[in-house]
Design an enzyme around this catalytic site. Structure first.
Site, PDB file in Angstrom:
ATOM      1  N   ASP A 121      60.437  40.726  73.129  1.00  0.00           N
ATOM      2  CA  ASP A 121      59.857  41.413  74.280  1.00  0.00           C
ATOM      3  C   ASP A 121      58.542  40.723  74.633  1.00  0.00           C
ATOM      4  OD1 ASP A 121      61.924  43.192  74.284  1.00  0.00           O
ATOM      5  OD2 ASP A 121      60.812  44.846  73.396  1.00  0.00           O
TER       6      ASP A 121
ATOM      7  N   ASP B 109      72.343  49.498  79.797  1.00  0.00           N
ATOM      8  CA  ASP B 109      71.753  50.472  78.875  1.00  0.00           C
ATOM      9  C   ASP B 109      72.546  51.761  79.012  1.00  0.00           C
ATOM     10  OD1 ASP B 109      69.786  48.602  78.268  1.00  0.00           O
ATOM     11  OD2 ASP B 109      68.415  49.354  79.795  1.00  0.00           O
TER      12      ASP B 109
END
Length: 263
Positions: free
Chosen positions: A11, A130
């Site tokens: 990330d 997701d």
């Protein structure tokens, strides 16, 4: 049978790694290029950068990170986060990305995926899904798409959406279980298998890895083509070499021939 791939994920926010990577010999654990070089040397099959920079004003930093990484690393690089238009994809590919991951924009405008695949080829278009389980006890399993980091419910069936994305030209699906993400309880195998069996493109399983057995389960039981993990690698719980050796010992076909990943 295609070889299973092991993919660490970083990330990146404002050009820095958010969850630091715990490699002992890293000069700067917050530098995504340093982290990428370490994973490249360790034998990772691919690397995923997720740009979670909140402000679009800072988007230029990710292009610099990718360019510097591509100069020094040889593994394929997938980049996602904030991809909203064809111009974003072009800039990422020109900077050195091999694949670009599209998330919310694919939900808002499925034709964007078709346009991107048509322009750049489906081999470099990844759709990130997701999903959360929405079925109750005793009901048939059902998962829905959530956007904006899992906060916004769309009401869209995850399996049907995956089918639509592959039909539109997605070359790969990056599938994250929002229920399992961060739990270290293992992938949502039922979700992974449901989507892997429904589409003809490879699935990258994501969300919930805590042990090496979870990686095996993602491929063997979830029918994924690749397994993505973050914290177990970043914090030194396991190495890429240990992961690959464990998966190979379980009978999975792995790439074990490079100098960095010999068990």
């Amino acid at each position: 049978m295609l070889k299973a791939r092991v993919i660490p994920c970083l990330d990146v926010k404002d050009g820095r790694v958010v969850k630091g990577v715990n490699f002992v010999d890293l000069i700067d654990a917050g530098d995504p290029v340093e982290a990428a070089k370490a994973y490249d040397a360790a034998g990772a099959d691919e690397l995923c950068f997720l740009d979670i920079t909140a402000s679009s004003d800072n988007r230029e930093t990710i292009f610099d990170v990718i360019a510097r990484t591509a100069e020094q690393c040889f593994m394929p690089l997938t980049v996602g986060g904030g991809v909203r238009q064809v111009a974003d994809i072009r800039k990422l590919l020109l900077a050195g990305a091999d694949k670009v991951s599209i998330n919310t924009a694919a939900v808002k405008n499925p034709d964007f995926v078709a346009e991107a695949a048509d322009k750049f080829g489906n081999q470099c278009i990844v759709v990130a899904i997701d999903a959360k389980k929405v079925s109750g006890a005793g009901e048939a399993d059902r998962w829905e798409i959530f956007t904006h980091g899992g906060r916004e419910k769309t009401g869209i069936d995850a399996v049907e959406f995956a089918r639509k994305m592959v039909d539109r030209g997605a070359g790969e699906i990056l599938l994250t279980s929002m229920d399992r993400d961060g739990t270290k309880a293992g992938y949502d195998i039922a979700l992974t298998r449901a989507i892997a069996d429904a589409v003809r493109a490879p699935i990258i399983a994501s969300g919930g890895v805590g042990t090496l057995d979870h990686l095996v389960e993602g491929i063997r039981d979830g029918h994924a083509g690749a397994v993505l993990a973050a914290s177990i690698f970043h914090f030194g719980t396991y190495t890429i070499a240990q992961a690959k050796a464990h998966m190979a010992a379980a009978g999975l076909p792995m790439r074990l021939d490079s100098s960095g990943d010999r068990p």
